[in-house]
Design an enzyme around this catalytic site. Structure first.
Site, short mmCIF file in Angstrom:
data_model
loop_
_atom_site.label_atom_id
_atom_site.label_comp_id
_atom_site.label_asym_id
_atom_site.label_seq_id
_atom_site.Cartn_x
_atom_site.Cartn_y
_atom_site.Cartn_z
N SER A 153 25.18 33.52 52.77
CA SER A 153 26.15 34.61 52.84
C SER A 153 27.59 34.13 52.99
O SER A 153 28.52 34.85 52.62
CB SER A 153 25.80 35.54 54.00
OG SER A 153 25.72 34.82 55.23
N GLY A 183 21.49 35.26 53.34
CA GLY A 183 20.25 35.08 54.08
C GLY A 183 19.42 33.89 53.66
O GLY A 183 18.37 33.62 54.24
N ASN A 197 21.34 29.43 58.36
CA ASN A 197 20.26 30.39 58.61
C ASN A 197 19.00 29.72 59.15
O ASN A 197 18.21 30.34 59.85
CB ASN A 197 19.93 31.17 57.32
CG ASN A 197 21.01 32.18 56.99
OD1 ASN A 197 21.49 32.90 57.86
ND2 ASN A 197 21.41 32.24 55.73
N ASP A 228 30.55 41.67 62.83
CA ASP A 228 29.28 41.09 63.30
C ASP A 228 29.47 39.75 64.00
O ASP A 228 28.54 39.20 64.57
CB ASP A 228 28.30 40.93 62.13
CG ASP A 228 28.82 40.00 61.04
OD1 ASP A 228 29.85 39.33 61.24
OD2 ASP A 228 28.19 39.96 59.96
N HIS A 265 30.07 36.44 60.16
CA HIS A 265 30.62 36.17 58.83
C HIS A 265 32.15 36.19 58.84
O HIS A 265 32.74 37.17 59.30
CB HIS A 265 30.09 37.20 57.83
CG HIS A 265 28.61 37.16 57.67
ND1 HIS A 265 27.76 37.98 58.38
CD2 HIS A 265 27.83 36.38 56.89
CE1 HIS A 265 26.51 37.73 58.04
NE2 HIS A 265 26.53 36.75 57.14
#
Length: 224
Positions: free
Chosen positions: A47, A84, A113, A197, A200
């Protein structure tokens, strides 16, 4: 009069063909400054490279494409990043990507991740090494983008995770950006450069991310 009409008709047909050619070029992702023969820079990431939560065309990969054009570097960027994705996912799809795009340079931005999901570090290391070897065997140079974990993961784990990238880069003799999010995630107020969040980076951070990648990438392009 009839001759004039035929002449106009020929001019119209030539214009229509030219416009169709331009439309086809636009639909395939090329610009007038790029051709299918230009060397490909293939970005395989998650991402952080897939413009998650960002307006299209504002991520660091899109900015890289703009910089190449601005500096008149004959290269074409293909962004094969998936939000992801893990190193296992990248490993499973890189062979097809290499065959399809035949890149001159591969940027691998994966691993974050894996850590967030608690996957074994030796698996992350093996996957990154395998991807690097596959890209190199396909004739591409490789740039590995290193990542780091926040302090709350513990100093020992953070160091071991950081070492995964340096170990692979040293063993495979490939180029490395030690910390892809330098001056983004390690500032006094990193929340200012992140989306809500807090995972990111936001649009403001993207030029800094490119600035971290560009020096090593430029060296590889010059060597090519």
């Amino acid at each position: 009069m009839e001759g004039l009409l035929k002449l106009k008709r020929r001019h119209f047909n030539a214009l229509a063909i030219a416009l169709c050619a331009l439309a086809a070029a636009g639909s395939s992702g090329f610009t007038l400054a790029q051709t299918p023969a230009d060397p490909v820079i293939l970005v395989v990431g998650d991402s952080l490279s897939a413009e998650y939560g960002l307006k299209r065309g504002t991520g660091w990969v899109a900015l890289l494409d703009e910089r190449l054009k601005r500096e008149k570097v004959r290269a074409r960027v293909v962004n094969a990043s998936i939000s992801g994705d893990t190193t296992s996912g990248g490993r499973s799809r890189i062979a097809a990507l290499l065959k399809q795009h035949q890149p001159a340079l591969v940027v691998i931005e994966l691993g974050g991740n894996d850590a967030l999901r608690g996957l074994p570090l030796n698996m992350t290391r093996d996957n990154l090494a395998a991807m690097t070897r596959m890209a190199r065997d396909a004739g591409a140079k490789v740039l590995l983008l290193g990542m780091e974990m926040p302090p709350n993961y513990g100093a020992k784990y953070a160091q071991e995770f950081r070492d995964v990238f340096t170990t692979v880069a040293k063993a495979e003799k490939t180029a490395l950006v030690p910390f892809f999010l330098k001056d983004v995630a390690d500032t006094k107020d990193p929340t200012a450069l992140f989306q809500a969040d807090r995972i990111h980076p936001n649009e403001t951070a993207q030029p800094t991310m490119l600035a971290n990648v560009w020096p090593e990438l430029r060296k590889l392009l010059a060597a090519r």
